[in-house]
Design a protein around this motif. Structure first.
Motif, mmCIF file in Angstrom:
data_model
loop_
_atom_site.group_PDB
_atom_site.id
_atom_site.type_symbol
_atom_site.label_atom_id
_atom_site.label_comp_id
_atom_site.label_asym_id
_atom_site.label_seq_id
_atom_site.Cartn_x
_atom_site.Cartn_y
_atom_site.Cartn_z
ATOM 1 N N ASN A 9 0.845 -1.198 0.000
ATOM 2 C CA ASN A 9 0.000 0.000 0.000
ATOM 3 C C ASN A 9 0.881 1.248 0.000
ATOM 4 N N THR A 73 -0.481 13.057 -4.608
ATOM 5 C CA THR A 73 -0.284 14.224 -3.739
ATOM 6 C C THR A 73 -0.633 15.484 -4.520
ATOM 7 N N ASN A 76 -4.430 15.575 -5.598
ATOM 8 C CA ASN A 76 -5.336 15.945 -4.495
ATOM 9 C C ASN A 76 -5.221 17.434 -4.167
ATOM 10 N N THR A 110 -2.521 13.891 2.274
ATOM 11 C CA THR A 110 -2.514 14.792 1.105
ATOM 12 C C THR A 110 -3.866 15.472 0.909
ATOM 13 N N THR A 186 -6.515 6.452 -5.108
ATOM 14 C CA THR A 186 -5.144 5.930 -5.172
ATOM 15 C C THR A 186 -5.015 4.488 -4.690
ATOM 16 N N GLN A 187 -5.704 4.166 -3.593
ATOM 17 C CA GLN A 187 -5.532 2.827 -3.024
ATOM 18 C C GLN A 187 -6.468 1.799 -3.637
HETATM 19 C C1 LIG Z 1 -4.724 7.208 -0.404
HETATM 20 C C2 LIG Z 1 -3.484 7.899 -0.880
HETATM 21 N N1 LIG Z 1 -3.583 9.118 -1.414
HETATM 22 C C3 LIG Z 1 -2.516 9.795 -1.853
HETATM 23 C C4 LIG Z 1 -1.254 9.245 -1.758
HETATM 24 C C5 LIG Z 1 -0.071 10.047 -2.253
HETATM 25 O O1 LIG Z 1 0.502 9.439 -3.379
HETATM 26 P P1 LIG Z 1 1.905 9.965 -3.955
HETATM 27 O O2 LIG Z 1 2.878 9.946 -2.826
HETATM 28 O O3 LIG Z 1 2.250 8.983 -5.015
HETATM 29 O O4 LIG Z 1 1.715 11.329 -4.476
HETATM 30 C C6 LIG Z 1 -1.098 7.982 -1.192
HETATM 31 C C7 LIG Z 1 0.259 7.418 -1.024
HETATM 32 O O5 LIG Z 1 0.601 6.832 -0.022
HETATM 33 C C8 LIG Z 1 -2.242 7.283 -0.751
HETATM 34 O O6 LIG Z 1 -2.150 6.077 -0.209
#
Ligand SMILES: Cc1ncc(COP(=O)(O)O)c(C=O)c1O
Length: 392
Positions: A9, A73, A76, A110, A186-187
Protein backbone atom coordinates in the motif's frame (compact mmCIF):
# COMPACT_ATOMS: atom_id res chain seq x y z
CA UNK A 1 18.60 -13.43 2.81
CA UNK A 2 15.60 -13.26 0.50
CA UNK A 3 13.44 -10.21 1.19
CA UNK A 4 9.66 -10.33 1.22
CA UNK A 5 7.76 -7.18 0.43
CA UNK A 6 4.44 -6.88 2.24
CA UNK A 7 4.18 -3.09 2.12
CA UNK A 8 2.35 -2.73 -1.16
CA UNK A 9 0.00 0.00 0.00
CA UNK A 10 3.07 2.20 0.32
CA UNK A 11 4.77 1.41 -2.99
CA UNK A 12 4.53 -1.58 -5.27
CA UNK A 13 7.41 -3.00 -7.27
CA UNK A 14 7.66 -1.57 -10.81
CA UNK A 15 6.43 -4.30 -13.14
CA UNK A 16 9.23 -5.67 -15.35
CA UNK A 17 7.33 -4.77 -18.54
CA UNK A 18 6.81 -1.17 -17.36
CA UNK A 19 10.49 -0.90 -16.38
CA UNK A 20 11.60 -2.17 -19.83
CA UNK A 21 9.43 0.34 -21.70
CA UNK A 22 10.62 3.19 -19.49
CA UNK A 23 14.21 2.28 -20.19
CA UNK A 24 13.54 2.67 -23.91
CA UNK A 25 12.05 6.12 -23.38
CA UNK A 26 14.96 7.16 -21.22
CA UNK A 27 17.61 6.10 -23.70
CA UNK A 28 16.45 6.02 -27.33
CA UNK A 29 13.03 7.74 -27.40
CA UNK A 30 13.88 10.78 -25.33
CA UNK A 31 12.28 13.44 -27.55
CA UNK A 32 10.10 16.07 -25.90
CA UNK A 33 6.60 15.48 -27.34
CA UNK A 34 6.00 19.24 -27.39
CA UNK A 35 8.82 19.67 -29.95
CA UNK A 36 8.10 19.81 -33.65
CA UNK A 37 11.13 17.82 -34.79
CA UNK A 38 11.27 14.10 -35.44
CA UNK A 39 12.54 13.19 -31.96
CA UNK A 40 9.54 14.85 -30.40
CA UNK A 41 7.03 13.68 -32.97
CA UNK A 42 8.19 10.07 -32.54
CA UNK A 43 7.09 10.00 -28.92
CA UNK A 44 3.58 11.30 -29.55
CA UNK A 45 1.85 8.08 -30.71
CA UNK A 46 3.43 6.19 -27.81
CA UNK A 47 2.24 8.83 -25.40
CA UNK A 48 -1.27 8.60 -26.87
CA UNK A 49 -1.21 4.81 -26.44
CA UNK A 50 -0.19 5.19 -22.79
CA UNK A 51 -2.92 7.74 -22.16
CA UNK A 52 -5.50 5.46 -23.78
CA UNK A 53 -4.47 2.69 -21.40
CA UNK A 54 -4.75 5.04 -18.42
CA UNK A 55 -8.21 6.20 -19.55
CA UNK A 56 -9.31 2.56 -19.81
CA UNK A 57 -7.98 1.69 -16.36
CA UNK A 58 -10.07 4.38 -14.68
CA UNK A 59 -13.08 4.04 -16.99
CA UNK A 60 -12.82 7.58 -18.37
CA UNK A 61 -14.48 8.37 -21.70
CA UNK A 62 -12.40 10.19 -24.34
CA UNK A 63 -14.48 13.32 -23.83
CA UNK A 64 -13.22 13.71 -20.24
CA UNK A 65 -9.76 14.91 -19.26
CA UNK A 66 -6.93 13.24 -17.41
CA UNK A 67 -4.27 15.60 -16.20
CA UNK A 68 -0.93 13.85 -15.76
CA UNK A 69 0.64 14.86 -12.46
CA UNK A 70 3.59 13.87 -10.28
CA UNK A 71 1.27 11.58 -8.31
CA UNK A 72 -1.78 11.64 -6.10
CA UNK A 73 -0.28 14.22 -3.74
CA UNK A 74 -0.30 16.77 -6.52
CA UNK A 75 -3.66 15.62 -7.91
CA UNK A 76 -5.34 15.94 -4.49
CA UNK A 77 -3.75 19.32 -3.78
CA UNK A 78 -4.61 20.51 -7.27
CA UNK A 79 -8.30 19.76 -7.23
CA UNK A 80 -8.97 20.94 -3.68
CA UNK A 81 -7.02 24.18 -4.03
CA UNK A 82 -8.47 24.74 -7.49
CA UNK A 83 -12.04 24.60 -6.20
CA UNK A 84 -11.09 26.93 -3.35
CA UNK A 85 -9.46 29.38 -5.76
CA UNK A 86 -12.41 29.24 -8.12
CA UNK A 87 -14.62 30.22 -5.19
CA UNK A 88 -12.50 33.14 -4.03
CA UNK A 89 -14.30 36.42 -3.95
CA UNK A 90 -13.04 37.56 -7.34
CA UNK A 91 -14.60 38.49 -10.61
CA UNK A 92 -13.58 35.08 -11.99
CA UNK A 93 -15.74 33.33 -9.37
CA UNK A 94 -18.72 34.80 -11.17
CA UNK A 95 -20.37 35.62 -7.93
CA UNK A 96 -20.80 31.92 -7.05
CA UNK A 97 -18.69 32.00 -3.93
CA UNK A 98 -19.03 28.93 -1.72
CA UNK A 99 -16.79 28.24 1.21
CA UNK A 100 -17.78 24.93 2.79
CA UNK A 101 -16.01 21.62 2.19
CA UNK A 102 -16.80 18.08 3.30
CA UNK A 103 -14.20 15.36 3.82
CA UNK A 104 -13.56 12.58 6.35
CA UNK A 105 -11.31 11.97 9.33
CA UNK A 106 -9.60 9.00 7.62
CA UNK A 107 -8.32 10.70 4.48
CA UNK A 108 -4.71 10.44 3.43
CA UNK A 109 -2.63 13.42 4.67
CA UNK A 110 -2.51 14.79 1.11
CA UNK A 111 -6.25 15.52 1.42
CA UNK A 112 -6.54 15.98 5.19
CA UNK A 113 -3.68 18.45 5.52
CA UNK A 114 -4.73 20.34 2.40
CA UNK A 115 -8.11 20.96 4.00
CA UNK A 116 -6.43 21.97 7.26
CA UNK A 117 -4.47 24.51 5.26
CA UNK A 118 -7.65 25.80 3.60
CA UNK A 119 -9.16 26.23 7.06
CA UNK A 120 -6.20 28.41 8.02
CA UNK A 121 -6.94 30.67 5.08
CA UNK A 122 -10.65 30.94 5.69
CA UNK A 123 -12.48 27.82 4.47
CA UNK A 124 -15.05 25.96 6.56
CA UNK A 125 -14.43 22.21 6.56
CA UNK A 126 -16.55 19.35 7.92
CA UNK A 127 -14.56 16.21 8.74
CA UNK A 128 -17.06 13.35 8.81
CA UNK A 129 -16.27 10.73 11.47
CA UNK A 130 -16.07 7.10 10.34
CA UNK A 131 -17.68 4.22 12.22
CA UNK A 132 -15.69 1.56 14.10
CA UNK A 133 -15.02 -0.32 10.86
CA UNK A 134 -13.78 2.77 9.03
CA UNK A 135 -16.92 3.35 6.97
CA UNK A 136 -18.67 6.60 6.10
CA UNK A 137 -22.28 6.58 4.86
CA UNK A 138 -24.03 8.56 2.16
CA UNK A 139 -26.50 9.66 4.86
CA UNK A 140 -23.69 11.35 6.77
CA UNK A 141 -22.69 13.20 3.62
CA UNK A 142 -26.30 14.20 2.87
CA UNK A 143 -26.73 15.55 6.39
CA UNK A 144 -23.57 17.64 6.11
CA UNK A 145 -24.30 19.20 2.70
CA UNK A 146 -25.32 22.85 2.73
CA UNK A 147 -26.03 25.37 -0.01
CA UNK A 148 -22.53 26.68 0.73
CA UNK A 149 -20.77 23.36 0.03
CA UNK A 150 -18.28 23.76 -2.81
CA UNK A 151 -16.70 20.29 -2.83
CA UNK A 152 -16.95 16.87 -1.21
CA UNK A 153 -13.67 14.93 -1.17
CA UNK A 154 -13.85 11.34 0.09
CA UNK A 155 -11.43 8.51 -0.59
CA UNK A 156 -12.50 5.34 -2.37
CA UNK A 157 -10.29 2.97 -0.35
CA UNK A 158 -8.31 3.70 2.77
CA UNK A 159 -4.54 3.29 2.70
CA UNK A 160 -4.12 1.98 6.26
CA UNK A 161 -7.02 -0.41 6.70
CA UNK A 162 -8.17 -0.97 3.11
CA UNK A 163 -11.82 -0.13 3.83
CA UNK A 164 -13.83 0.55 0.66
CA UNK A 165 -16.28 3.43 1.05
CA UNK A 166 -19.74 3.56 -0.66
CA UNK A 167 -18.62 6.13 -3.21
CA UNK A 168 -21.38 5.55 -5.73
CA UNK A 169 -24.07 6.41 -3.15
CA UNK A 170 -22.06 9.34 -1.83
CA UNK A 171 -21.50 10.72 -5.34
CA UNK A 172 -25.20 10.31 -6.13
CA UNK A 173 -26.07 12.39 -3.06
CA UNK A 174 -23.64 15.10 -4.19
CA UNK A 175 -24.99 15.02 -7.73
CA UNK A 176 -28.56 15.48 -6.47
CA UNK A 177 -27.43 18.44 -4.39
CA UNK A 178 -25.43 19.90 -7.30
CA UNK A 179 -22.17 19.71 -5.35
CA UNK A 180 -18.82 18.77 -6.90
CA UNK A 181 -17.39 15.42 -5.83
CA UNK A 182 -13.75 14.35 -5.75
CA UNK A 183 -12.41 10.95 -4.78
CA UNK A 184 -8.86 9.94 -3.97
CA UNK A 185 -8.88 6.52 -5.65
CA UNK A 186 -5.14 5.93 -5.17
CA UNK A 187 -5.53 2.83 -3.02
CA UNK A 188 -8.36 1.31 -5.03
CA UNK A 189 -6.93 1.38 -8.54
CA UNK A 190 -5.37 -1.93 -9.50
CA UNK A 191 -6.94 -3.63 -6.49
CA UNK A 192 -10.64 -3.35 -7.31
CA UNK A 193 -12.45 -2.23 -10.49
CA UNK A 194 -12.66 1.56 -10.64
CA UNK A 195 -14.79 3.33 -13.21
CA UNK A 196 -15.05 7.10 -13.02
CA UNK A 197 -18.27 7.09 -15.05
CA UNK A 198 -20.00 4.46 -12.91
CA UNK A 199 -18.89 6.24 -9.77
CA UNK A 200 -20.20 9.45 -11.34
CA UNK A 201 -17.56 11.63 -9.71
CA UNK A 202 -16.27 14.96 -11.04
CA UNK A 203 -12.61 14.47 -10.11
CA UNK A 204 -10.55 11.38 -9.27
CA UNK A 205 -6.89 11.09 -8.22
CA UNK A 206 -4.43 8.24 -8.68
CA UNK A 207 -0.74 7.41 -8.48
CA UNK A 208 1.14 4.94 -10.72
CA UNK A 209 3.37 3.38 -8.08
CA UNK A 210 0.36 1.89 -6.31
CA UNK A 211 -0.38 -0.31 -9.32
CA UNK A 212 3.16 -1.41 -10.24
CA UNK A 213 3.97 1.69 -12.27
CA UNK A 214 6.87 4.08 -11.63
CA UNK A 215 7.13 6.52 -8.73
CA UNK A 216 6.57 10.24 -9.24
CA UNK A 217 3.77 10.06 -11.80
CA UNK A 218 -0.01 9.85 -11.50
CA UNK A 219 -3.04 11.76 -12.58
CA UNK A 220 -6.22 13.67 -11.97
CA UNK A 221 -9.36 12.72 -13.85
CA UNK A 222 -11.55 15.74 -14.60
CA UNK A 223 -15.06 15.17 -15.87
CA UNK A 224 -15.95 17.06 -19.03
CA UNK A 225 -16.97 20.64 -18.35
CA UNK A 226 -15.69 20.71 -14.75
CA UNK A 227 -13.57 23.70 -13.96
CA UNK A 228 -9.94 23.38 -12.97
CA UNK A 229 -7.60 26.23 -12.14
CA UNK A 230 -3.91 25.66 -12.97
CA UNK A 231 -1.71 25.08 -9.94
CA UNK A 232 1.50 25.55 -11.95
CA UNK A 233 1.69 28.37 -14.47
CA UNK A 234 4.20 28.48 -17.31
CA UNK A 235 4.24 26.33 -20.45
CA UNK A 236 1.17 25.31 -22.35
CA UNK A 237 1.35 21.62 -21.53
CA UNK A 238 -1.82 19.79 -20.51
CA UNK A 239 -4.06 22.41 -22.10
CA UNK A 240 -2.52 25.12 -19.91
CA UNK A 241 -3.67 23.33 -16.76
CA UNK A 242 -0.27 22.03 -15.68
CA UNK A 243 2.84 23.70 -16.96
CA UNK A 244 6.02 21.66 -17.11
CA UNK A 245 7.80 19.28 -19.48
CA UNK A 246 6.03 15.94 -19.55
CA UNK A 247 7.56 13.00 -17.72
CA UNK A 248 7.47 10.81 -20.84
CA UNK A 249 9.14 7.66 -19.44
CA UNK A 250 6.89 7.92 -16.38
CA UNK A 251 3.74 8.21 -18.46
CA UNK A 252 4.80 5.33 -20.70
CA UNK A 253 5.57 3.17 -17.64
CA UNK A 254 2.25 4.14 -16.06
CA UNK A 255 0.50 3.14 -19.31
CA UNK A 256 2.04 -0.33 -19.33
CA UNK A 257 1.25 -0.76 -15.64
CA UNK A 258 -2.33 0.43 -16.25
CA UNK A 259 -2.86 -2.21 -18.93
CA UNK A 260 -1.46 -4.94 -16.70
CA UNK A 261 -3.47 -3.78 -13.70
CA UNK A 262 -6.66 -3.96 -15.71
CA UNK A 263 -5.79 -7.42 -17.04
CA UNK A 264 -4.98 -8.67 -13.53
CA UNK A 265 -7.97 -7.36 -11.58
CA UNK A 266 -9.47 -10.81 -11.43
CA UNK A 267 -6.22 -12.21 -10.03
CA UNK A 268 -6.32 -9.55 -7.29
CA UNK A 269 -9.87 -10.52 -6.38
CA UNK A 270 -9.08 -14.24 -6.24
CA UNK A 271 -5.40 -15.16 -5.70
CA UNK A 272 -4.18 -12.07 -3.87
CA UNK A 273 -7.26 -12.23 -1.65
CA UNK A 274 -6.72 -15.96 -1.04
CA UNK A 275 -3.15 -15.35 0.12
CA UNK A 276 -4.20 -12.37 2.28
CA UNK A 277 -6.95 -14.51 3.83
CA UNK A 278 -4.52 -17.36 4.41
CA UNK A 279 -2.25 -15.08 6.42
CA UNK A 280 -5.18 -13.46 8.21
CA UNK A 281 -6.85 -16.75 9.14
CA UNK A 282 -3.59 -18.18 10.38
CA UNK A 283 -3.04 -15.20 12.66
CA UNK A 284 -6.62 -15.13 13.95
CA UNK A 285 -6.61 -18.87 14.65
CA UNK A 286 -3.12 -19.29 16.05
CA UNK A 287 -2.06 -16.11 17.81
CA UNK A 288 -4.12 -15.04 20.83
CA UNK A 289 -5.17 -11.44 21.56
CA UNK A 290 -5.16 -10.07 18.04
CA UNK A 291 -7.57 -7.44 16.67
CA UNK A 292 -8.42 -6.96 13.02
CA UNK A 293 -8.74 -3.28 12.04
CA UNK A 294 -11.15 -2.13 9.34
CA UNK A 295 -14.12 -3.83 7.74
CA UNK A 296 -13.60 -7.56 7.17
CA UNK A 297 -15.78 -7.60 4.04
CA UNK A 298 -15.68 -4.12 2.51
CA UNK A 299 -11.91 -4.10 2.12
CA UNK A 300 -9.32 -4.13 -0.67
CA UNK A 301 -8.25 -7.76 -1.29
CA UNK A 302 -4.59 -7.17 -0.48
CA UNK A 303 -4.75 -5.39 2.87
CA UNK A 304 -4.53 -6.77 6.40
CA UNK A 305 -4.24 -4.37 9.33
CA UNK A 306 -4.00 -6.16 12.63
CA UNK A 307 -3.02 -5.28 16.20
CA UNK A 308 -1.11 -7.75 18.36
CA UNK A 309 -1.84 -6.94 22.00
CA UNK A 310 1.27 -6.25 24.12
CA UNK A 311 3.46 -6.21 21.06
CA UNK A 312 4.69 -2.81 20.01
CA UNK A 313 4.22 -2.29 16.25
CA UNK A 314 7.56 -0.64 15.57
CA UNK A 315 9.41 -3.41 17.45
CA UNK A 316 7.50 -6.01 15.48
CA UNK A 317 8.43 -4.34 12.19
CA UNK A 318 12.03 -4.34 13.27
CA UNK A 319 12.02 -8.04 14.15
CA UNK A 320 10.24 -8.90 10.90
CA UNK A 321 12.75 -6.85 8.97
CA UNK A 322 15.56 -8.87 10.58
CA UNK A 323 13.89 -11.91 9.06
CA UNK A 324 13.60 -10.31 5.63
CA UNK A 325 9.93 -9.31 5.87
CA UNK A 326 8.94 -5.72 5.06
CA UNK A 327 5.60 -4.62 6.56
CA UNK A 328 4.48 -1.27 7.94
CA UNK A 329 2.61 0.40 10.78
CA UNK A 330 0.05 3.17 10.66
CA UNK A 331 2.10 5.06 13.20
CA UNK A 332 4.48 7.73 12.10
CA UNK A 333 7.56 8.65 14.05
CA UNK A 334 7.05 12.27 14.97
CA UNK A 335 10.07 14.26 16.00
CA UNK A 336 9.68 13.76 19.72
CA UNK A 337 7.16 11.08 20.45
CA UNK A 338 5.74 8.20 18.55
CA UNK A 339 2.38 9.40 17.26
CA UNK A 340 -0.42 6.90 16.93
CA UNK A 341 -2.27 6.62 13.64
CA UNK A 342 -5.05 9.18 13.10
CA UNK A 343 -6.97 6.58 11.10
CA UNK A 344 -6.85 3.95 13.84
CA UNK A 345 -7.85 6.51 16.45
CA UNK A 346 -10.77 7.45 14.20
CA UNK A 347 -11.97 3.83 14.50
CA UNK A 348 -12.12 4.36 18.26
CA UNK A 349 -9.14 2.12 18.95
CA UNK A 350 -7.34 3.19 22.10
CA UNK A 351 -3.98 4.83 21.70
CA UNK A 352 -2.01 1.97 23.29
CA UNK A 353 -3.54 -0.66 21.00
CA UNK A 354 -3.14 1.51 17.93
CA UNK A 355 0.62 1.44 18.57
CA UNK A 356 0.42 -2.35 18.28
CA UNK A 357 -1.07 -2.39 14.80
CA UNK A 358 0.80 -3.61 11.76
CA UNK A 359 -0.23 -3.54 8.13
CA UNK A 360 0.61 -6.40 5.80
CA UNK A 361 -0.25 -5.57 2.22
CA UNK A 362 0.19 -8.01 -0.63
CA UNK A 363 0.40 -7.64 -4.39
CA UNK A 364 0.12 -9.87 -7.42
CA UNK A 365 3.87 -10.48 -7.06
CA UNK A 366 3.44 -11.97 -3.57
CA UNK A 367 3.88 -15.75 -3.62
CA UNK A 368 2.40 -18.54 -1.53
CA UNK A 369 5.94 -19.47 -0.45
CA UNK A 370 6.42 -15.96 0.95
CA UNK A 371 3.17 -16.11 2.91
CA UNK A 372 4.12 -19.56 4.23
CA UNK A 373 7.44 -18.15 5.37
CA UNK A 374 5.72 -15.26 7.21
CA UNK A 375 3.38 -17.76 8.85
CA UNK A 376 6.36 -19.88 9.92
CA UNK A 377 8.20 -17.05 11.72
CA UNK A 378 5.41 -14.80 13.04
CA UNK A 379 4.27 -16.74 16.17
CA UNK A 380 7.78 -16.93 17.63
CA UNK A 381 8.42 -13.25 16.91
CA UNK A 382 5.19 -12.22 18.66
CA UNK A 383 5.88 -14.54 21.61
CA UNK A 384 9.36 -13.09 22.11
CA UNK A 385 8.15 -9.49 21.96
CA UNK A 386 5.31 -10.21 24.37
CA UNK A 387 7.73 -11.79 26.81
CA UNK A 388 9.94 -8.70 26.63
CA UNK A 389 6.94 -6.44 27.20
CA UNK A 390 5.89 -8.51 30.22
CA UNK A 391 9.46 -8.18 31.53
CA UNK A 392 10.13 -11.94 31.54
C1 LIG B 1 -4.72 7.21 -0.40
C2 LIG B 1 -3.48 7.90 -0.88
N1 LIG B 1 -3.58 9.12 -1.41
C3 LIG B 1 -2.52 9.80 -1.85
C4 LIG B 1 -1.25 9.25 -1.76
C5 LIG B 1 -0.07 10.05 -2.25
O1 LIG B 1 0.50 9.44 -3.38
P1 LIG B 1 1.90 9.97 -3.96
O2 LIG B 1 2.88 9.95 -2.83
O3 LIG B 1 2.25 8.98 -5.02
O4 LIG B 1 1.71 11.33 -4.48
C6 LIG B 1 -1.10 7.98 -1.19
C7 LIG B 1 0.26 7.42 -1.02
O5 LIG B 1 0.60 6.83 -0.02
C8 LIG B 1 -2.24 7.28 -0.75
O6 LIG B 1 -2.15 6.08 -0.21
Amino acid sequence: MKRIYLDNNATTMVSPAAAREMEKFNTTHYGNPSSLHGFGLDTRPELRKALDRIYRLIGAPDSDDVLITSGATEANNHVIKSVFMANLDTEASRGARKNHYITTNIEHPTVYKTFQYLEEIGARVTYLPCDKNGLISAEQVKAALTDQTALVSIMLANNEIGTILPLQEIAAACRRAGVLMHTDATQAIGKIPVNAQDLDVDYLSFSAHKFHGPKGVGGLYVRRGRRLEPLFHGGEQMANLRAGTLNVPGIIGMGVAAQEALDDLNYEATEVKRLRDKLENFILQNIPDVFLNGDKQKRTPNTLNIAFKDCEGEALLWDLNERGIAASTGSACASEELESSRVLRALGIDKALSHMAVRFSLSRFTTEKEIDYVISVLPAVIKRLREISEGK
